[in-house]
Design a protein around this motif. Structure first.
Motif, PDB file in Angstrom:
ATOM      1  N   HIS A 196       2.461   7.775   6.712  1.00  0.00           N
ATOM      2  CA  HIS A 196       2.155   6.670   5.932  1.00  0.00           C
ATOM      3  C   HIS A 196       0.464   6.204   5.977  1.00  0.00           C
ATOM      4  O   HIS A 196       0.378   6.174   5.203  1.00  0.00           O
ATOM      5  N   GLN A 197       0.411   6.663   7.693  1.00  0.00           N
ATOM      6  CA  GLN A 197      -1.026   6.091   7.402  1.00  0.00           C
ATOM      7  C   GLN A 197      -2.011   7.019   6.954  1.00  0.00           C
ATOM      8  O   GLN A 197      -3.204   6.803   6.933  1.00  0.00           O
ATOM      9  N   ILE A 198      -1.474   8.324   7.309  1.00  0.00           N
ATOM     10  CA  ILE A 198      -2.635   8.925   6.574  1.00  0.00           C
ATOM     11  C   ILE A 198      -3.035   8.878   4.908  1.00  0.00           C
ATOM     12  O   ILE A 198      -3.916   9.087   4.763  1.00  0.00           O
ATOM     13  N   ARG A 199      -1.521   9.116   4.354  1.00  0.00           N
ATOM     14  CA  ARG A 199      -2.045   9.646   2.954  1.00  0.00           C
ATOM     15  C   ARG A 199      -1.681   8.597   2.915  1.00  0.00           C
ATOM     16  O   ARG A 199      -2.114   8.789   1.133  1.00  0.00           O
ATOM     17  N   CYS A 200      -1.644   7.615   2.784  1.00  0.00           N
ATOM     18  CA  CYS A 200      -1.022   6.146   1.419  1.00  0.00           C
ATOM     19  C   CYS A 200      -1.671   5.197   2.525  1.00  0.00           C
ATOM     20  O   CYS A 200      -1.467   4.086   2.678  1.00  0.00           O
ATOM     21  N   PRO A 201      -3.151   4.677   2.543  1.00  0.00           N
ATOM     22  CA  PRO A 201      -4.129   4.445   3.091  1.00  0.00           C
ATOM     23  C   PRO A 201      -3.471   2.820   2.506  1.00  0.00           C
ATOM     24  O   PRO A 201      -3.394   1.830   2.984  1.00  0.00           O
ATOM     25  N   ASP A 202      -3.913   2.305   0.829  1.00  0.00           N
ATOM     26  CA  ASP A 202      -4.170   2.154   0.380  1.00  0.00           C
ATOM     27  C   ASP A 202      -2.251   1.030   0.167  1.00  0.00           C
ATOM     28  O   ASP A 202      -2.360   0.307  -1.241  1.00  0.00           O
ATOM     29  N   TRP A 203      -1.383   1.091   0.511  1.00  0.00           N
ATOM     30  CA  TRP A 203      -0.369   1.010   0.808  1.00  0.00           C
ATOM     31  C   TRP A 203       0.187  -0.580   1.018  1.00  0.00           C
ATOM     32  O   TRP A 203      -0.515  -0.268   2.305  1.00  0.00           O
ATOM     33  N   THR A 204       0.591  -1.389   0.222  1.00  0.00           N
ATOM     34  CA  THR A 204       0.351  -2.405   1.049  1.00  0.00           C
ATOM     35  C   THR A 204       1.822  -3.337   1.510  1.00  0.00           C
ATOM     36  O   THR A 204       1.285  -3.965   2.294  1.00  0.00           O
ATOM     37  N   GLU A 205       2.358  -2.822   0.841  1.00  0.00           N
ATOM     38  CA  GLU A 205       3.748  -2.765   1.622  1.00  0.00           C
ATOM     39  C   GLU A 205       3.963  -2.995   2.864  1.00  0.00           C
ATOM     40  O   GLU A 205       3.310  -2.026   3.335  1.00  0.00           O
ATOM     41  N   PRO A 206       5.191  -4.059   3.659  1.00  0.00           N
ATOM     42  CA  PRO A 206       5.448  -3.714   5.271  1.00  0.00           C
ATOM     43  C   PRO A 206       6.175  -2.559   5.247  1.00  0.00           C
ATOM     44  O   PRO A 206       7.078  -2.301   4.427  1.00  0.00           O
ATOM     45  N   VAL A 207       6.132  -1.100   6.026  1.00  0.00           N
ATOM     46  CA  VAL A 207       7.090  -0.557   6.031  1.00  0.00           C
ATOM     47  C   VAL A 207       8.589  -0.783   6.905  1.00  0.00           C
ATOM     48  O   VAL A 207       9.303  -0.021   5.985  1.00  0.00           O
ATOM     49  N   ARG A 208       8.559  -1.418   7.502  1.00  0.00           N
ATOM     50  CA  ARG A 208       9.214  -2.119   7.672  1.00  0.00           C
ATOM     51  C   ARG A 208      10.441  -3.909   7.148  1.00  0.00           C
ATOM     52  O   ARG A 208       9.226  -4.723   7.643  1.00  0.00           O
ATOM     53  N   GLN A 209      10.313  -3.576   6.353  1.00  0.00           N
ATOM     54  CA  GLN A 209      11.216  -5.113   4.838  1.00  0.00           C
ATOM     55  C   GLN A 209      12.672  -4.988   5.200  1.00  0.00           C
ATOM     56  O   GLN A 209      13.870  -4.303   4.993  1.00  0.00           O
ATOM     57  N   GLY A 210      12.686  -5.900   6.141  1.00  0.00           N
ATOM     58  CA  GLY A 210      13.959  -6.410   6.745  1.00  0.00           C
ATOM     59  C   GLY A 210      15.232  -5.232   7.440  1.00  0.00           C
ATOM     60  O   GLY A 210      14.730  -4.964   9.027  1.00  0.00           O
ATOM     61  N   LEU A 211      15.850  -5.058   6.947  1.00  0.00           N
ATOM     62  CA  LEU A 211      16.631  -3.728   7.133  1.00  0.00           C
ATOM     63  C   LEU A 211      16.254  -2.185   7.100  1.00  0.00           C
ATOM     64  O   LEU A 211      16.738  -1.111   7.429  1.00  0.00           O
ATOM     65  N   GLU A 212      16.072  -2.078   6.589  1.00  0.00           N
ATOM     66  CA  GLU A 212      14.913  -0.788   5.896  1.00  0.00           C
ATOM     67  C   GLU A 212      13.395  -0.671   6.107  1.00  0.00           C
ATOM     68  O   GLU A 212      13.103  -1.400   6.658  1.00  0.00           O
ATOM     69  N   PHE A 213      13.366   0.808   6.584  1.00  0.00           N
ATOM     70  CA  PHE A 213      11.873   0.953   6.797  1.00  0.00           C
ATOM     71  C   PHE A 213      11.523   2.635   5.518  1.00  0.00           C
ATOM     72  O   PHE A 213      12.195   2.677   4.708  1.00  0.00           O
ATOM     73  N   ARG A 214      11.081   1.990   4.997  1.00  0.00           N
ATOM     74  CA  ARG A 214      10.243   2.118   3.947  1.00  0.00           C
ATOM     75  C   ARG A 214       8.525   2.871   4.389  1.00  0.00           C
ATOM     76  O   ARG A 214       8.132   1.920   4.078  1.00  0.00           O
ATOM     77  N   VAL A 215       8.795   4.215   4.246  1.00  0.00           N
ATOM     78  CA  VAL A 215       7.051   4.691   3.710  1.00  0.00           C
ATOM     79  C   VAL A 215       7.364   5.089   2.352  1.00  0.00           C
ATOM     80  O   VAL A 215       7.799   5.562   1.168  1.00  0.00           O
ATOM     81  N   CYS A 216       5.611   5.620   1.578  1.00  0.00           N
ATOM     82  CA  CYS A 216       5.479   6.176   0.781  1.00  0.00           C
ATOM     83  C   CYS A 216       5.719   7.378   0.249  1.00  0.00           C
ATOM     84  O   CYS A 216       5.697   8.062   0.906  1.00  0.00           O
ATOM     85  N   PRO A 217       6.405   7.473  -1.374  1.00  0.00           N
ATOM     86  CA  PRO A 217       7.321   9.186  -1.285  1.00  0.00           C
ATOM     87  C   PRO A 217       6.063  10.060  -0.537  1.00  0.00           C
ATOM     88  O   PRO A 217       7.074  10.842  -0.236  1.00  0.00           O
ATOM     89  N   ALA A 218       4.881   9.306  -0.691  1.00  0.00           N
ATOM     90  CA  ALA A 218       4.275  11.414   0.338  1.00  0.00           C
ATOM     91  C   ALA A 218       4.277  11.466   1.308  1.00  0.00           C
ATOM     92  O   ALA A 218       3.882  12.896   2.461  1.00  0.00           O
TER      93      ALA A 218
END
Lengths: 296, 275
Positions: A101-123
């Motif tokens: 997630h850090q490498i492929r989606c550097p401009d992803w703004t939403e936090p990875v841990r949203q409450g109860l979910e662990f959400r990384v960009c699709p790539a």
């Protein structure tokens, strides 16, 4: 598999059993035994390598490296292994995805841990969401291998460190007196001699590793326990081969499998110990020398 | 909700007291520590009861394995081999399947009906498996110790005219325990760790009354965050292990109190993994 198995409902007795035991799902069940053996074959050397690294690090004279080695060994003490199995698989999975997630989606703004979910960009999904099922299985298996190797590596490190410390000090001093450097002493004297001292511990570890393989089931791999539960459970007449709850028999088969593995390992390891004891300055080596008619 | 209220609600949740519903959202650290601690009650229960009862069977098995009679030796050897040679995980599955197959209405023994439904419950069924399992492992340790009782000790007992029970009670047994104690300490630690397997294999948790790992997994599944509940379980088990080492260390000192201080064996923690 056989032509006569085309219509199972017309079969009876042995013919039915033969067709039942060679059905597609049973072939998958037999293959899962291979999965367990493959896991053992891959994990054992990897864990040994981890253990060797840990033991060497713990012996290091550089303080941070030594601390790292000791910390790794202390990690598994006092905590049930199964906690590690459950923890590592999720932690590794999330760690890998977070890295991508850090490498492929550097401009992803939403936090990875949203409450109860662990959400990384699709790539960053591992394996990619559109990958075939096989890749998901291989990925799961690889995570399992790493987890097993990490946990058992810590135990192997303990055993190997004990083996290294058990090599008689006089042997190392003699090597030093011959003018060998520290690396040469380590490579030519310490490592070849430590195995016989580490072998009882390593044998024990191998037997424990065999008995730990049903935990694969907890890690979500379709192993023998998964198939035994699946195949043994009650099958109604909707299925080609209806039968009542046969899980007990499937688990008894697994029990026999594990007992055979244990017995075979014990015999092989006993033979290995005898061979490695030859010419060693241990009680077993001494007994062999006397039996061979050497001068006392 | 304050932390004290949470403790009041969930401290004995694993036994079925207090708040019935488990927390479903807004999980706090306090809730996790309390509920997982509540689950530890079961781990301690399984560990202590199995260890105490298993100790006696293990002594008997070790004696049987060391016996000269084939009829005593062979069954003991097989029992120990089966329980030590197969995974505890599989043993739990098999035991559960067998208990489920028992007739639901109970078995008639000479006109009396023996209830069987309780055997499928974890508190009894899993305990029985752990009892047999630890007995087998301890028996192997005791057998090894029995074989290494110094020859001089038994000869001295013979010279005093001791035989049978008196010789066993006064000479063999104390020495066997003394020699086996360091290994037996590891077995005890190892057994407590094995109790975490109970709710993973076969035995279901009724009304969400489970052990420490059961609740930890509940939280890990709900929050999708393994970094809090599992370290909590690990922390509890480290405390439990330390307590065990203190207790067994004290017993070790008592067993070796007749020896010269420099001859007393020290306890060496050699943790083992899955059984």
């Amino acid at each position: 598999m056989f032509a006569s198995c085309a219509d199972p409902s017309s079969l009876e007795g042995l013919g039915w059993l033969l067709c039942y035991l060679t059905s597609g799902t049973h072939i998958a069940f037999y293959w899962s035994f291979v999965t367990v053996l493959v896991l053992l074959a891959i994990t054992a050397p990897v864990a040994l390598a981890f253990g060797f690294g840990g033991a060497v690090a713990a012996r290091s004279s550089v303080w941070p490296i030594s601390l790292l080695g000791r910390g790794y060994m202390a990690m598994v003490r006092g905590v049930p292994d199964i906690v590690f199995f459950l923890f590592f698989v999720i932690a590794l999975d999330q760690g890998i995805e977070w890295m991508f997630h850090q490498i492929r989606c550097p401009d992803w703004t939403e936090p990875v841990r949203q409450g109860l979910e662990f959400r990384v960009c699709p790539a960053a999904k591992v394996p990619p969401g559109n990958a075939p099922q096989v890749w998901h299985q291989i990925y799961g298996f690889a995570l399992a291998v790493i987890t097993f190797a990490l946990v058992f590596g810590a135990f192997a490190a303990n055993v190997l460190l004990g083996g290294m410390q058990a090599v008689p000090r006089a042997q190392l001093e003699t090597a030093e007196a011959y003018g060998m450097t520290q690396q040469q002493v380590f490579r030519r004297v310490l490592v070849p001699q430590m195995w016989i001292y580490a072998l009882p511990g390593l044998s024990n570890l191998w037997l424990i590793l065999i008995k730990a393989t049903p935990l694969l089931f907890l890690l979500g791999v379709r192993d023998i326990v998964y198939w035994a539960r699946e195949l043994g459970s009650t099958k109604t007449s909707v299925y080609a081969y209806p039968h009542p709850d046969w899980r007990l028999y499937y688990f008894l088969a697994l029990l026999v499998f594990y007992l055979c593995m244990t017995r075979a390992s014990e015999i092989l390891l006993g033979r290995l110990t005898r061979n490695l004891s030859r010419g060693q300055a241990t009680a077993a080596g001494e007994a062999q020398r006397k039996a061979a008619g050497g001068v006392a | 909700m304050s932390c004290w209220e949470t403790i009041g609600d969930y401290a004995f949740r694993s036994l079925g007291f207090g708040e019935r519903l488990l927390p479903r959202s807004d999980f706090t650290l306090c809730q996790q520590v309390t509920l997982i601690g509540s689950g530890m009650i079961w781990n301690v229960y399984f560990g202590i009861v199995a260890l105490v009862t298993g100790f006696f069977l293990a002594t008997g098995l070790a004696m049987a394995k060391a016996a000269r009679s084939r009829w005593l030796r062979k069954p003991a050897e097989w029992f120990i081999f089966v329980f030590r040679g197969s995974p505890l995980f599989i043993q739990f599955f098999i035991a559960y399947q067998i208990f489920v197959m028992l007739p639901r209405n109970g078995i008639d023994v000479f006109g009396m009906t023996v209830a069987t439904s309780w055997t499928t419950k974890a508190w009894a069924g899993a305990l029985f498996v752990l009892f047999l399992n630890t007995a087998a492992y301890s028996a192997e340790i005791f057998y090894g110790a029995l074989q290494s009782v110094p020859k001089g000790d038994t000869e001295a007992a013979d010279a005093y005219g001791m035989t049978g029970w008196v010789k066993f009670r006064k000479v063999l047994w104390p020495t066997m325990l003394r020699l086996a104690w360091p290994a037996y300490t590891n077995e005890a630690i190892f057994l407590f760790h094995a109790t975490t397997l109970v709710y993973f294999s076969g035995f279901p948790a009724f009304q969400q009354k489970g052990d420490a790992l059961y609740y930890a997994q509940y939280f890990a599944d709900k929050t999708f965050n393994p970094f809090i509940p599992y370290p909590i379980v690990a922390g509890y088990f480290i405390l439990l292990t330390l307590a065990l080492i203190l207790l067994f260390g004290a017993m070790n000192r008592r067993l070796n109190r007749h020896l010269a201080p420099n001859q007393r064996p020290k306890l060496k923690l050699r943790p083992q993994l899955v059984r």
